[in-house]
Design an enzyme around this catalytic site. Sequence first.
Site, PDB file in Angstrom:
ATOM      1  N   ILE A 131      -3.979   4.290  -0.648  1.00 23.53           N
ATOM      2  CA  ILE A 131      -4.804   4.706   0.486  1.00 23.53           C
ATOM      3  C   ILE A 131      -5.887   5.676   0.048  1.00 23.53           C
ATOM      4  O   ILE A 131      -6.936   5.789   0.681  1.00 23.53           O
ATOM      5  CB  ILE A 131      -3.952   5.272   1.647  1.00 23.53           C
ATOM      6  CG1 ILE A 131      -4.772   5.292   2.938  1.00 23.53           C
ATOM      7  CG2 ILE A 131      -3.381   6.632   1.285  1.00 23.53           C
ATOM      8  CD1 ILE A 131      -3.966   5.437   4.190  1.00 23.53           C
ATOM      9  N   LEU A 176       0.836  -1.205   0.000  1.00 23.83           N
ATOM     10  CA  LEU A 176       0.000   0.000   0.000  1.00 23.83           C
ATOM     11  C   LEU A 176       0.865   1.246   0.000  1.00 23.83           C
ATOM     12  O   LEU A 176       1.851   1.324   0.753  1.00 23.83           O
ATOM     13  CB  LEU A 176      -0.889  -0.003   1.260  1.00 23.83           C
ATOM     14  CG  LEU A 176      -1.766   1.217   1.512  1.00 23.83           C
ATOM     15  CD1 LEU A 176      -2.936   1.234   0.534  1.00 23.83           C
ATOM     16  CD2 LEU A 176      -2.275   1.212   2.949  1.00 23.83           C
ATOM     17  N   CYS A 177       0.499   2.224  -0.819  1.00 27.08           N
ATOM     18  CA  CYS A 177       1.118   3.554  -0.758  1.00 27.08           C
ATOM     19  C   CYS A 177       0.000   4.582  -0.952  1.00 27.08           C
ATOM     20  O   CYS A 177      -1.165   4.302  -0.660  1.00 27.08           O
ATOM     21  CB  CYS A 177       2.257   3.701  -1.759  1.00 27.08           C
ATOM     22  SG  CYS A 177       1.763   3.739  -3.492  1.00 27.08           S
ATOM     23  N   HIS A 178       0.332   5.758  -1.478  1.00 23.43           N
ATOM     24  CA  HIS A 178      -0.683   6.801  -1.634  1.00 23.43           C
ATOM     25  C   HIS A 178      -1.634   6.494  -2.786  1.00 23.43           C
ATOM     26  O   HIS A 178      -2.848   6.500  -2.617  1.00 23.43           O
ATOM     27  CB  HIS A 178      -0.007   8.158  -1.829  1.00 23.43           C
ATOM     28  CG  HIS A 178      -0.959   9.310  -1.782  1.00 23.43           C
ATOM     29  ND1 HIS A 178      -0.636  10.536  -2.284  1.00 23.43           N
ATOM     30  CD2 HIS A 178      -2.227   9.427  -1.294  1.00 23.43           C
ATOM     31  CE1 HIS A 178      -1.664  11.366  -2.111  1.00 23.43           C
ATOM     32  NE2 HIS A 178      -2.637  10.708  -1.509  1.00 23.43           N
TER      33      HIS A 178
END
Length: 111
Positions: free
Chosen positions: A97, A68-70
């Site tokens: 996210i 998961l990242c932005h």
Amino acid sequence: MIDQVRPADLDAWFADHGGDGVVLDVREAPELRAASVQPGPFQLQSIPMNDVPSQLGRLDPDKPIACLCHHGARSMRVAMFLAHNGFGTVANIAGGIDAWSQERDPSVPRY
């Protein structure tokens, strides 16, 4: 090939791969302070992307890991790195996210 999993489909992806999975958040500390997910039917680990190579020992290569990242670009690079280094079941959380907030948990702030 790295699986692309939408946040809304994450629980099903983990279930399809034996459950007991890990969401690996590869964002930096200021991003974690701005918005974070809560562990659910999965474990949550945070290792910034640039620290992943030196922190591989903190991860279990036998567990399914969804990165998961932005928005999904950094996490895709980490997922490819993990797959290249012997991690058998790896996915990228498509949309990051930001999508998590829209699809799974609206209490997670968007930034």
